[in-house]
Motif scaffolding. Structure first.
Motif, PDB file in Angstrom:
ATOM      1  N   PRO A 181       2.963  10.503   9.412  1.00  0.00           N
ATOM      2  CA  PRO A 181       4.254   9.923   9.788  1.00  0.00           C
ATOM      3  C   PRO A 181       5.385  10.458   8.910  1.00  0.00           C
ATOM      4  CG  PRO A 181       2.568   8.235   9.579  1.00  0.00           C
ATOM      5  CD  PRO A 181       1.986   9.484   9.014  1.00  0.00           C
ATOM      6  N   ALA A 182       6.527  10.689   9.510  1.00  0.00           N
ATOM      7  CA  ALA A 182       7.692  11.207   8.784  1.00  0.00           C
ATOM      8  C   ALA A 182       8.171  10.185   7.757  1.00  0.00           C
ATOM      9  CB  ALA A 182       8.819  11.529   9.764  1.00  0.00           C
ATOM     10  N   LEU A 183       8.773  10.677   6.685  1.00  0.00           N
ATOM     11  CA  LEU A 183       9.287   9.802   5.636  1.00  0.00           C
ATOM     12  C   LEU A 183      10.302   8.813   6.185  1.00  0.00           C
ATOM     13  CD1 LEU A 183       9.727  12.327   2.657  1.00  0.00           C
ATOM     14  CD2 LEU A 183       7.979  10.539   2.905  1.00  0.00           C
ATOM     15  N   ALA A 184      11.144   9.278   7.096  1.00  0.00           N
ATOM     16  CA  ALA A 184      12.161   8.394   7.665  1.00  0.00           C
ATOM     17  C   ALA A 184      11.525   7.264   8.465  1.00  0.00           C
ATOM     18  CB  ALA A 184      13.113   9.208   8.555  1.00  0.00           C
ATOM     19  N   TRP A 185      10.442   7.565   9.154  1.00  0.00           N
ATOM     20  CA  TRP A 185       9.734   6.528   9.933  1.00  0.00           C
ATOM     21  C   TRP A 185       9.128   5.488   8.998  1.00  0.00           C
ATOM     22  CZ3 TRP A 185       4.874   7.529  13.517  1.00  0.00           C
ATOM     23  CH2 TRP A 185       4.669   6.388  14.303  1.00  0.00           C
ATOM     24  N   LYS A 186       8.483   5.958   7.922  1.00  0.00           N
ATOM     25  CA  LYS A 186       7.889   5.032   6.967  1.00  0.00           C
ATOM     26  C   LYS A 186       8.952   4.172   6.296  1.00  0.00           C
ATOM     27  CE  LYS A 186       5.417   8.285   4.820  1.00  0.00           C
ATOM     28  NZ  LYS A 186       4.413   8.904   3.911  1.00  0.00           N
ATOM     29  N   ALA A 187      10.077   4.779   5.966  1.00  0.00           N
ATOM     30  CA  ALA A 187      11.159   4.021   5.329  1.00  0.00           C
ATOM     31  C   ALA A 187      11.719   2.966   6.274  1.00  0.00           C
ATOM     32  CB  ALA A 187      12.262   4.972   4.879  1.00  0.00           C
ATOM     33  N   ALA A 188      11.845   3.321   7.549  1.00  0.00           N
ATOM     34  CA  ALA A 188      12.360   2.366   8.540  1.00  0.00           C
ATOM     35  C   ALA A 188      11.411   1.184   8.715  1.00  0.00           C
ATOM     36  CB  ALA A 188      12.583   3.075   9.870  1.00  0.00           C
TER      37      ALA A 188
ATOM     38  N   CYS B 251       0.829  -1.205   0.000  1.00  0.00           N
ATOM     39  CA  CYS B 251       0.000   0.000   0.000  1.00  0.00           C
ATOM     40  C   CYS B 251       0.864   1.256   0.000  1.00  0.00           C
ATOM     41  CB  CYS B 251      -0.900   0.037   1.241  1.00  0.00           C
ATOM     42  SG  CYS B 251      -2.198  -1.202   1.291  1.00  0.00           S
ATOM     43  N   GLU B 252       0.243   2.357  -0.373  1.00  0.00           N
ATOM     44  CA  GLU B 252       0.834   3.676  -0.161  1.00  0.00           C
ATOM     45  C   GLU B 252       0.434   4.136   1.237  1.00  0.00           C
ATOM     46  OE1 GLU B 252       0.740   8.259  -1.916  1.00  0.00           O
ATOM     47  OE2 GLU B 252      -0.513   6.696  -2.824  1.00  0.00           O
ATOM     48  N   VAL B 253       1.422   4.434   2.070  1.00  0.00           N
ATOM     49  CA  VAL B 253       1.157   4.927   3.424  1.00  0.00           C
ATOM     50  C   VAL B 253       1.039   6.444   3.343  1.00  0.00           C
ATOM     51  CG1 VAL B 253       1.969   5.026   5.797  1.00  0.00           C
ATOM     52  CG2 VAL B 253       2.408   2.978   4.414  1.00  0.00           C
ATOM     53  N   LYS B 254      -0.142   6.979   3.692  1.00  0.00           N
ATOM     54  CA  LYS B 254      -0.429   8.393   3.447  1.00  0.00           C
ATOM     55  C   LYS B 254      -0.773   9.124   4.739  1.00  0.00           C
ATOM     56  CE  LYS B 254      -2.599   9.606  -0.169  1.00  0.00           C
ATOM     57  NZ  LYS B 254      -3.631   9.891  -1.187  1.00  0.00           N
ATOM     58  N   PRO B 255      -0.712  10.453   4.709  1.00  0.00           N
ATOM     59  CA  PRO B 255      -1.253  11.224   5.838  1.00  0.00           C
ATOM     60  C   PRO B 255      -2.735  10.895   5.998  1.00  0.00           C
ATOM     61  CG  PRO B 255       0.057  12.625   4.393  1.00  0.00           C
ATOM     62  CD  PRO B 255      -0.108  11.318   3.678  1.00  0.00           C
ATOM     63  N   SER B 256      -3.214  10.854   7.237  1.00  0.00           N
ATOM     64  CA  SER B 256      -4.589  10.435   7.473  1.00  0.00           C
ATOM     65  C   SER B 256      -5.185  11.222   8.632  1.00  0.00           C
ATOM     66  CB  SER B 256      -4.645   8.937   7.772  1.00  0.00           C
ATOM     67  OG  SER B 256      -3.866   8.627   8.918  1.00  0.00           O
ATOM     68  N   ILE B 257      -6.499  11.112   8.757  1.00  0.00           N
ATOM     69  CA  ILE B 257      -7.177  11.740   9.888  1.00  0.00           C
ATOM     70  C   ILE B 257      -8.187  10.740  10.459  1.00  0.00           C
ATOM     71  CG2 ILE B 257      -6.898  14.094   9.022  1.00  0.00           C
ATOM     72  CD1 ILE B 257      -9.800  14.037   8.145  1.00  0.00           C
ATOM     73  N   PHE B 258      -8.539  10.950  11.716  1.00  0.00           N
ATOM     74  CA  PHE B 258      -9.539  10.108  12.372  1.00  0.00           C
ATOM     75  C   PHE B 258     -10.900  10.788  12.309  1.00  0.00           C
ATOM     76  CE2 PHE B 258      -5.627   8.504  14.216  1.00  0.00           C
ATOM     77  CZ  PHE B 258      -5.847   7.134  14.199  1.00  0.00           C
ATOM     78  N   HIS B 259     -11.939   9.959  12.197  1.00  0.00           N
ATOM     79  CA  HIS B 259     -13.309  10.433  12.178  1.00  0.00           C
ATOM     80  C   HIS B 259     -14.113   9.749  13.282  1.00  0.00           C
ATOM     81  CE1 HIS B 259     -12.492  12.155   8.227  1.00  0.00           C
ATOM     82  NE2 HIS B 259     -13.712  12.695   8.227  1.00  0.00           N
ATOM     83  N   ARG B 260     -15.195  10.376  13.665  1.00  0.00           N
ATOM     84  CA  ARG B 260     -16.171   9.723  14.526  1.00  0.00           C
ATOM     85  C   ARG B 260     -17.231   9.070  13.644  1.00  0.00           C
ATOM     86  NH1 ARG B 260     -17.333  13.727  19.741  1.00  0.00           N
ATOM     87  NH2 ARG B 260     -15.146  13.799  20.479  1.00  0.00           N
TER      88      ARG B 260
END
Length: 477
Positions: free
Chosen positions: A288-295, A73-82
């Motif tokens: 999440p930061a790019l470095a975190w996703k890469a790790a 998958c592509e890991v993307k910026p996200s938000i939470f909803h109710r």
């Protein structure tokens, strides 16, 4: 109900909910554990009490990203909803989930047969509590009373939504089995369907070939591969029978009754607007930061599909042929044995049969001893029957294959002895031999058995079969 007609095609999409292996819940510090005393792992936050605020679990985010990476998958910026709805086991009367901006999107999963199923999304959300209806039915209808355990409320979940790419119940089972193997391999979930760590909702529709997809029904909370397959098969037959009778399939949520082997209507299927989604005001966007996703991607283990491809390459077989060995975690044993000189097909056959049958002892089996056993069988120093006996002892007690073979008196039978035994059993049963010469191949088993008996089980079955074929060819000239 009869089988689905070949003029109809079944379309299946799966929603798989997996609980994450975190120490604590998604938005609070309560313990995440199965089987504890009811309502002991709770606090104001997971009970939705006034004034409590959620704090996002960083470990759950990392596990969600790990799932996304494993599913391409592509890991993307996200938000939470109710997500607003009322159940007794939803203490806040809403679920914190992700709606139109999920953390993982656009992935795929490869099945053992090489086909791919697309992944729409894999998003983070919190689990609900668990309601137990006390009464003979075990369901709310007819229950004397109900008990609610909030230990599970707030446990982190990832919901993995597939594209409607699945066409059969067997393919659906294969998809969930492969997904479970990925989750276990990545350490993101224990995948225990019997404990509710992995639950499946199946969206099923039927349509005639070449026509648009039909109206789907969703079957909720399937908790075993057997139930999944049976529920899909039943629902497809139900819909076909309904349509062929002039009826209309209603978009609804249905319950699977394992004992009765049928689905029944629960409620009309909700649409997104029924849940009145709106952004969770107490949580900031997740980016999440790019470095975190890469790790996270770099730390992924070798996944089942890649293990199948690697084993297929060293054995000369197809990934589907070696799928069972990967599923049983025996691919390392077979690969090491081949590297040590074992015949690939013998190593695969022995691992898939005798070792698989004693899987609890497999971890203690020395790959070098296993390789030597396979070499002894390939060289003719042991017959297949003798090799199985030696392997059984290796699995039970360990040791050296040659020493075990010598202790049992296993030694190659002289070819001349085998040839004489073959000729004698042929001469003793002329009627059976005539049938074999006439092309009745299954009669060969009769002669092989008699030769094995005459040689005390020491003849090589493959050699005996080859001698029989030679003599049949000579007899038909």
């Amino acid at each position: 109900m009869t089988a689905v007609s070949t003029t109809w095609e079944t379309v299946i999409g799966l929603e798989v909910h997996c609980e994450l292996r975190t120490e604590t819940k998604l938005f609070c510090g309560c313990r995440n554990a199965f089987g504890d005393e009811p309502n002991t792992n709770i606090c104001p936050t997971c009970l939705g009490l006034p004034g409590s605020l959620p704090v996002l679990n960083r470990g759950a985010v990392e596990l969600a990203m790990r799932i996304g990476a494993a599913l391409h998958c592509e890991v993307k910026p996200s938000i939470f909803h109710r997500k607003n709805y009322f159940y007794p086991d939803m203490p806040k009367d809403y679920q914190i989930s992700q709606y139109d901006e999920p953390i993982n999107v656009d992935g795929w999963l490869e099945l053992p047969d090489g086909s791919r199923v697309g992944i729409v999304r894999a998003h983070l959300e919190e689990d609900t509590g668990k309601t137990t209806h006390v009464g003979t039915s075990g369901r709310i209808h007819g229950a004397d009373h109900s008990l609610v355990d909030y230990n599970r409320a707030g446990v982190p979940l990832v919901e993995i939504v597939s594209h409607p790419d699945i066409r059969t119940a067997e393919q659906a089972r294969s998809y969930v089995s492969e997904l479970r193997a990925i989750l276990v391999a990545t350490g993101t979930s224990d995948g225990k369907m019997e404990e509710g760590s992995l639950r499946v909702d199946a969206n099923v529709s039927v349509h005639r070939a070449g026509e648009p997809f039909g109206t789907r029904a969703e079957i909720k909370n399937l908790n075993s591969l057997r139930s999944l397959g049976r529920a899909i098969e039943y629902e497809a037959r139900r819909q076909v029978a309904l349509l062929e009778d002039g009826g209309t399939v209603v978009q609804e949520t249905r319950h699977w009754n394992e004992d009765e082997g049928r689905t029944s209507s629960l409620r009309t299927k909700e649409e997104a607007y029924d849940y009145r989604y709106f952004p969770e005001p107490d949580l900031v966007p997740l980016d999440p930061a790019l470095a975190w996703k890469a790790a996270v991607r770099a730390a992924l283990p070798v996944l089942p599909a890649e293990r199948r491809h690697r084993l297929a390459q060293v054995t000369g077989m197809t990934p589907a042929d070696v799928g069972l060995l990967v599923e049983l975690d025996l691919d390392g044993l077979v690969t090491t044995a081949i590297e040590l000189g074992a015949d690939p097909r013998i190593a695969v056959n022995r691992a898939a049969n005798e070792v698989a049958a004693s899987i609890d002892a497999a971890a203690s089996l020395d790959p070098a001893a296993f390789a030597e056993l396979a070499r002894m069988e390939a060289d003719g120093r042991l017959t297949a029957t003798q090799a199985k006996a030696v392997l059984h002892e290796l699995l039970a007690d360990g040791g050296d294959p040659e020493t075990i073979a010598d202790a049992h008196g296993f030694a190659p039978v002289d070819t001349g002895v085998v040839e004489r035994a073959v000729d004698e059993v042929i001469a003793a049963d002329g009627a059976a031999w005539a049938r074999y010469v006439a092309g009745e191949d299954k009669v060969a088993g009769l002669f092989v058995g008699k030769v094995m008996k005459a040689t005390g089980g020491k003849a090589d079955g493959k050699v005996v079969t080859a001698l029989l074929q030679q003599r049949r060819a000579a007899a038909t000239v």
